[in-house]
Design an enzyme around this catalytic site. Structure first.
Site, PDB file in Angstrom:
ATOM      1  N   SER A 142      12.602  59.060  59.236  1.00  0.00           N
ATOM      2  CA  SER A 142      11.532  59.150  60.237  1.00  0.00           C
ATOM      3  C   SER A 142      11.527  60.580  60.737  1.00  0.00           C
ATOM      4  CB  SER A 142      11.860  58.201  61.395  1.00  0.00           C
ATOM      5  OG  SER A 142      11.122  58.534  62.551  1.00  0.00           O
ATOM      6  N   TYR A 155      16.959  54.824  68.706  1.00  0.00           N
ATOM      7  CA  TYR A 155      16.272  54.995  67.419  1.00  0.00           C
ATOM      8  C   TYR A 155      16.562  56.372  66.832  1.00  0.00           C
ATOM      9  CZ  TYR A 155      12.434  54.891  63.982  1.00  0.00           C
ATOM     10  OH  TYR A 155      11.685  54.916  62.830  1.00  0.00           O
TER      11      TYR A 155
HETATM   12  P1  NAD Z   1       7.367  46.972  59.660  1.00  0.00           P
HETATM   13  O1  NAD Z   1       7.929  46.182  60.779  1.00  0.00           O
HETATM   14  O2  NAD Z   1       5.925  46.709  59.299  1.00  0.00           O
HETATM   15  O3  NAD Z   1       8.247  46.791  58.355  1.00  0.00           O
HETATM   16  C1  NAD Z   1       9.644  46.570  58.445  1.00  0.00           C
HETATM   17  C2  NAD Z   1       9.975  45.224  57.825  1.00  0.00           C
HETATM   18  O4  NAD Z   1      11.381  45.035  57.946  1.00  0.00           O
HETATM   19  C3  NAD Z   1       9.293  44.048  58.523  1.00  0.00           C
HETATM   20  O5  NAD Z   1       8.618  43.255  57.569  1.00  0.00           O
HETATM   21  C4  NAD Z   1      10.445  43.288  59.169  1.00  0.00           C
HETATM   22  O6  NAD Z   1      10.236  41.891  59.178  1.00  0.00           O
HETATM   23  C5  NAD Z   1      11.614  43.679  58.294  1.00  0.00           C
HETATM   24  N1  NAD Z   1      12.897  43.593  58.991  1.00  0.00           N
HETATM   25  C6  NAD Z   1      13.160  43.982  60.264  1.00  0.00           C
HETATM   26  N2  NAD Z   1      14.434  43.724  60.554  1.00  0.00           N
HETATM   27  C7  NAD Z   1      14.992  43.158  59.452  1.00  0.00           C
HETATM   28  C8  NAD Z   1      16.279  42.651  59.164  1.00  0.00           C
HETATM   29  N3  NAD Z   1      17.249  42.675  60.081  1.00  0.00           N
HETATM   30  N4  NAD Z   1      16.510  42.147  57.924  1.00  0.00           N
HETATM   31  C9  NAD Z   1      15.509  42.097  56.999  1.00  0.00           C
HETATM   32  N5  NAD Z   1      14.261  42.563  57.240  1.00  0.00           N
HETATM   33  C10 NAD Z   1      14.010  43.067  58.456  1.00  0.00           C
HETATM   34  O7  NAD Z   1       7.573  48.494  60.053  1.00  0.00           O
HETATM   35  P2  NAD Z   1       7.376  49.871  59.219  1.00  0.00           P
HETATM   36  O8  NAD Z   1       6.784  50.820  60.171  1.00  0.00           O
HETATM   37  O9  NAD Z   1       6.722  49.621  57.933  1.00  0.00           O
HETATM   38  O10 NAD Z   1       8.903  50.297  58.996  1.00  0.00           O
HETATM   39  C11 NAD Z   1       9.404  50.679  57.729  1.00  0.00           C
HETATM   40  C12 NAD Z   1      10.281  51.918  57.882  1.00  0.00           C
HETATM   41  O11 NAD Z   1       9.455  53.027  58.292  1.00  0.00           O
HETATM   42  C13 NAD Z   1      11.380  51.818  58.926  1.00  0.00           C
HETATM   43  O12 NAD Z   1      12.567  52.390  58.398  1.00  0.00           O
HETATM   44  C14 NAD Z   1      10.864  52.670  60.069  1.00  0.00           C
HETATM   45  O13 NAD Z   1      11.910  53.205  60.855  1.00  0.00           O
HETATM   46  C15 NAD Z   1      10.119  53.731  59.307  1.00  0.00           C
HETATM   47  N6  NAD Z   1       9.161  54.508  60.075  1.00  0.00           N
HETATM   48  C16 NAD Z   1       8.070  53.905  60.644  1.00  0.00           C
HETATM   49  C17 NAD Z   1       7.181  54.669  61.389  1.00  0.00           C
HETATM   50  C18 NAD Z   1       5.952  54.070  62.053  1.00  0.00           C
HETATM   51  O14 NAD Z   1       5.277  54.763  62.815  1.00  0.00           O
HETATM   52  N7  NAD Z   1       5.607  52.823  61.792  1.00  0.00           N
HETATM   53  C19 NAD Z   1       7.395  56.052  61.548  1.00  0.00           C
HETATM   54  C20 NAD Z   1       8.501  56.636  60.934  1.00  0.00           C
HETATM   55  C21 NAD Z   1       9.384  55.846  60.206  1.00  0.00           C
END
Ligand code: NAD
Length: 269
Positions: A142, A155
């Site tokens: 991130s 975070y």
């Molecule tokens: P998201 O919630 O849509 O996807 C994450 C998925 O992980 C979800 O489907 C959730 O059910 C699953 N999950 C959560 N905890 C879990 C667990 N303990 N065991 C198994 N599955 C689990 O969110 P996203 O934004 O797509 O996140 C994906 C990655 O992107 C993460 O690493 C997040 O830190 C990173 N990220 C997101 C953003 C943003 O703005 N959305 C920005 C930078 C980085």
């Protein structure tokens, strides 16, 4: 496609970036395993991709669930070329002063268990198959892996910790397995927060808006999850990356070159 015949395992592949990666990897010719804690999202994956995806309901905090996901993926598709640690939770920017003392220890334990221990256990489960295939590991980082203010201390520290995993595992697993990362900026997804902070049903777009995210990014657009998938394909593929390990690709729409007077120097171009 760039991933013809390859097999990847993606944690948190049920929504957001993980789901976009499932779709992109399939489009590039790969077959995909998913470890995902939401049974509804797993059912949706199974319905949408009965041939190309094997989705396992489980929790990245569990060694057994990680082992099961690797086992089912290899059993179904015969090999594993790439493990993508991606499942995580955010903290909605909860600050040191704002988090109640009585919740802080549990909030740390829960968020670090998902964001850091989850990546470690996934790497542990996948490593033998990756050594065998001479494949690669990729972690989703991130902007919070490099800069403050994109989250709170929980975070931000968790994503910095994942940087340590990238470097250490890239060292330990060389020369057989390349270990790299992609660090996205903000996007609309189902990203939620820890139960210990009462954020289990709060989504990122409940506390951030597309306009607010666009405005802080030098490239001045609001990215969709699929806009981040290209670097993963590059890192997972078998060509064009023989020289890449311990690399963290900032896919952050230019956050690292944000200006002091203006977010972008060319706003008048
Ligand atoms: P998201 O919630 O849509 O996807 C994450 C998925 O992980 C979800 O489907 C959730 O059910 C699953 N999950 C959560 N905890 C879990 C667990 N303990 N065991 C198994 N599955 C689990 O969110 P996203 O934004 O797509 O996140 C994906 C990655 O992107 C993460 O690493 C997040 O830190 C990173 N990220 C997101 C953003 C943003 O703005 N959305 C920005 C930078 C980085």
């Amino acid at each position: 496609g760039a991933l013809e015949g390859q097999v990847a395992l993606i944690t948190g592949g049920g929504s957001g970036l993980g789901r976009a990666l499932v779709e992109r990897f399939i489009a590039e010719g790969a077959r995909v395993g998913v470890l995902e804690r939401s049974a509804e999202k797993v059912a949706q994956l199974a319905a949408d991709f009965p041939q190309q995806v094997v989705a396992v309901t489980g929790d990245v905090r569990s060694m057994a669930d990680n082992d099961t996901a690797v086992g089912e993926t290899v059993a179904r598709f015969g090999r594993l070329d790439c493990f993508i640690g991606n499942a995580a939770v955010w903290d909605h920017g909860a600050s040191l002063l704002d988090i109640p003392s009585e919740r802080l220890p549990d909030a740390f334990d829960e968020l670090f268990a998902i964001n850091v221990k989850g990546y470690l256990l996934g790497a542990k489960a996948a490593a033998p198959a990756l050594v065998k295939s001479e494949g690669s590991l990729i972690f989703t980082l991130s902007n919070s892996a490099f800069y403050p203010g994109g989250g709170g201390p929980l975070y931000t520290a968790s994503k910095h910790a994942a940087v340590g995993l990238v470097r250490q595992l890239a060292y330990e697993l060389a020369p057989k397995v390349r270990v790299n990362a992609v660090a996205p900026s903000g996007m609309a997804s189902d990203l939620r927060g820890p139960q210990a902070l009462g954020q289990q049903d709060t989504r990122i777009m409940d506390s951030r808006s597309p306009d607010a995210i666009r405005a802080i990014l030098p490239l001045q657009f609001f990215p969709e999850p699929k806009d981040f998938t290209g670097p993963y394909v590059l890192l997972a593929a078998r060509g064009d990356n023989r020289t890449l390990s311990g690399v963290m690709i900032n896919a952050d729409c230019g956050l690292g070159i944000r200006g002091i007077r203006h977010v972008a120097g060319g706003l008048n171009l």
